[in-house]
Motif scaffolding. Structure first.
Motif, PDB file in Angstrom:
ATOM      1  N   ASP A 204       0.814  -1.218   0.000  1.00 17.00           N
ATOM      2  CA  ASP A 204       0.000   0.000   0.000  1.00 17.00           C
ATOM      3  C   ASP A 204       0.850   1.271   0.000  1.00 17.00           C
ATOM      4  N   GLY A 205       2.184   1.107  -0.045  1.00 16.97           N
ATOM      5  CA  GLY A 205       3.078   2.258  -0.062  1.00 16.97           C
ATOM      6  C   GLY A 205       3.143   3.009   1.247  1.00 16.97           C
ATOM      7  N   LEU A 206       2.941   2.301   2.365  1.00 18.90           N
ATOM      8  CA  LEU A 206       2.902   2.954   3.673  1.00 18.90           C
ATOM      9  C   LEU A 206       4.248   2.866   4.403  1.00 18.90           C
ATOM     10  N   PHE A 207       4.743   1.671   4.573  1.00 24.41           N
ATOM     11  CA  PHE A 207       6.037   1.438   5.224  1.00 24.41           C
ATOM     12  C   PHE A 207       6.430  -0.004   4.923  1.00 24.41           C
ATOM     13  N   GLY A 208       7.636  -0.369   5.329  1.00 30.89           N
ATOM     14  CA  GLY A 208       8.098  -1.727   5.093  1.00 30.89           C
ATOM     15  C   GLY A 208       8.643  -2.354   6.355  1.00 30.89           C
ATOM     16  N   PHE A 209       9.085  -3.596   6.232  1.00 33.42           N
ATOM     17  CA  PHE A 209       9.610  -4.314   7.391  1.00 33.42           C
ATOM     18  C   PHE A 209      10.808  -3.592   7.996  1.00 33.42           C
ATOM     19  N   ASP A 210      11.689  -3.066   7.157  1.00 32.40           N
ATOM     20  CA  ASP A 210      12.859  -2.346   7.674  1.00 32.40           C
ATOM     21  C   ASP A 210      12.433  -1.136   8.504  1.00 32.40           C
ATOM     22  N   ASP A 211      11.358  -0.472   8.092  1.00 38.02           N
ATOM     23  CA  ASP A 211      10.864   0.672   8.862  1.00 38.02           C
ATOM     24  C   ASP A 211      10.383   0.224  10.248  1.00 38.02           C
ATOM     25  N   VAL A 212       9.715  -0.919  10.284  1.00 39.22           N
ATOM     26  CA  VAL A 212       9.243  -1.464  11.564  1.00 39.22           C
ATOM     27  C   VAL A 212      10.435  -1.772  12.464  1.00 39.22           C
ATOM     28  N   ALA A 213      11.440  -2.463  11.906  1.00 41.22           N
ATOM     29  CA  ALA A 213      12.613  -2.846  12.687  1.00 41.22           C
ATOM     30  C   ALA A 213      13.394  -1.616  13.151  1.00 41.22           C
ATOM     31  N   ASN A 214      13.549  -0.634  12.273  1.00 41.26           N
ATOM     32  CA  ASN A 214      14.268   0.590  12.648  1.00 41.26           C
ATOM     33  C   ASN A 214      13.516   1.370  13.729  1.00 41.26           C
ATOM     34  N   ALA A 215      12.182   1.409  13.602  1.00 44.11           N
ATOM     35  CA  ALA A 215      11.385   2.169  14.569  1.00 44.11           C
ATOM     36  C   ALA A 215      11.517   1.584  15.964  1.00 44.11           C
ATOM     37  N   ILE A 216      11.453   0.260  16.083  1.00 43.59           N
ATOM     38  CA  ILE A 216      11.552  -0.340  17.412  1.00 43.59           C
ATOM     39  C   ILE A 216      12.979  -0.247  17.941  1.00 43.59           C
ATOM     40  N   SER A 217      13.973  -0.330  17.044  1.00 38.10           N
ATOM     41  CA  SER A 217      15.361  -0.183  17.487  1.00 38.10           C
ATOM     42  C   SER A 217      15.597   1.215  18.050  1.00 38.10           C
ATOM     43  N   GLU A 218      15.097   2.227  17.345  1.00 38.78           N
ATOM     44  CA  GLU A 218      15.249   3.599  17.812  1.00 38.78           C
ATOM     45  C   GLU A 218      14.514   3.816  19.125  1.00 38.78           C
ATOM     46  N   LYS A 219      13.334   3.209  19.241  1.00 41.26           N
ATOM     47  CA  LYS A 219      12.558   3.364  20.471  1.00 41.26           C
ATOM     48  C   LYS A 219      13.298   2.747  21.666  1.00 41.26           C
TER      49      LYS A 219
END
Length: 260
Positions: free
Chosen positions: A82-97
């Motif tokens: 859907d052009g929203l985000f990808g798996f890498d975005d999910v992994a990066n977001a939780i890593s940053e958090k």
């Protein structure tokens, strides 16, 4: 789809899900799914992980964690499509958090009260997400949580800002008060409301005693199911047709057999 020497296990799983969602030769069922249709499976898989942990079987835990990981990959692929985000975005977001919430580990900030620091950081995150004024201390407690667990979290959040009984006497007295109100309820709607208030008060009482109400009820459910099965075995396979007195005698016998 064979794993190549350069392909990591997670890359292999991502490639499998991408193919399942590929309009050209993909799986019809997988292609028909969206966030809302997959969400119930995600919740179910999380519970199955908990069951496997309770069972203490490492192989089962590994298997169920894989099923849960698939849910994250599935949602991520839907978002990618859907052009929203990808798996890498999910992994990066939780890593940053995690790095942000652990400045005493990954940064230079040191503290003697790690839990307080954690809560302060989470509160700041909630405030930063607000678009219209300050957020409530209860913001972010998921509506989809089991009701008992959500009650615990709501009460814990309220207690952090001082809205709680000073000692165990308050919630204990509240239970007695709610029991009276249940007995005095004159309609189904009133009984519904008062039973809810009673359960909420019991959760608060458990918290003051240092008991996790969700875990305690889960264990009580398992104990009841175990004892009920033992009753059925004593009765020859079924309790149907037995008087309540006879059933009670089986119940007491099962309880007595569990005593050391």
């Amino acid at each position: 789809m064979a794993e190549t020497a350069a392909q990591s296990p997670i890359d292999r799983l991502l490639a499998i899900m991408a193919q399942l969602r590929n309009p050209d030769g993909g799986c019809e069922w997988d292609l028909a799914q969206d966030f809302s249709t997959i969400a119930p499976y995600t919740i179910e898989e999380a519970y199955e992980v908990a069951d496997a942990i309770a069972g203490g079987d490492p192989a089962a835990i590994c298997d169920e964690l894989g099923d849960l990981l698939l849910q994250v990959v599935f949602h991520s692929q839907i978002a990618t499509d859907d052009g929203l985000f990808g798996f890498d975005d999910v992994a990066n977001a939780i890593s940053e958090k995690m790095e942000r919430r652990h400045p005493h580990i990954f940064g230079e900030t040191k503290t003697d009260d790690v839990r307080l620091q954690w809560e302060q950081i989470k509160a700041a995150e909630r405030a930063s997400r607000a678009s219209d004024g300050p957020t409530s201390a209860l913001s972010g407690v998921a509506l989809s949580l089991p009701a008992l667990l959500r009650a615990q979290k709501l009460q814990s959040r309220a207690a952090r800002v001082g809205f709680d009984w000073p000692d165990v006497n308050g919630p204990r007295d509240k239970i007695a008060e709610e029991l009276v109100e249940v007995a005095e309820a004159a309609s189904d709607a009133e009984r519904h409301e008062e039973i809810g208030d009673l359960l909420f008060a019991v959760v608060n009482y458990a918290s003051h005693l240092g008991v996790d109400a969700e875990s305690a009820l889960r264990d009580a459910n398992m104990k009841f199911a175990r004892r009920f099965a033992a009753m059925e075995a004593r009765a020859g396979g079924s309790l149907s047709g037995l008087s309540l007195d006879v059933q009670e005698s089986h119940w007491q016998a099962v309880k007595a057999s569990e005593r050391p």
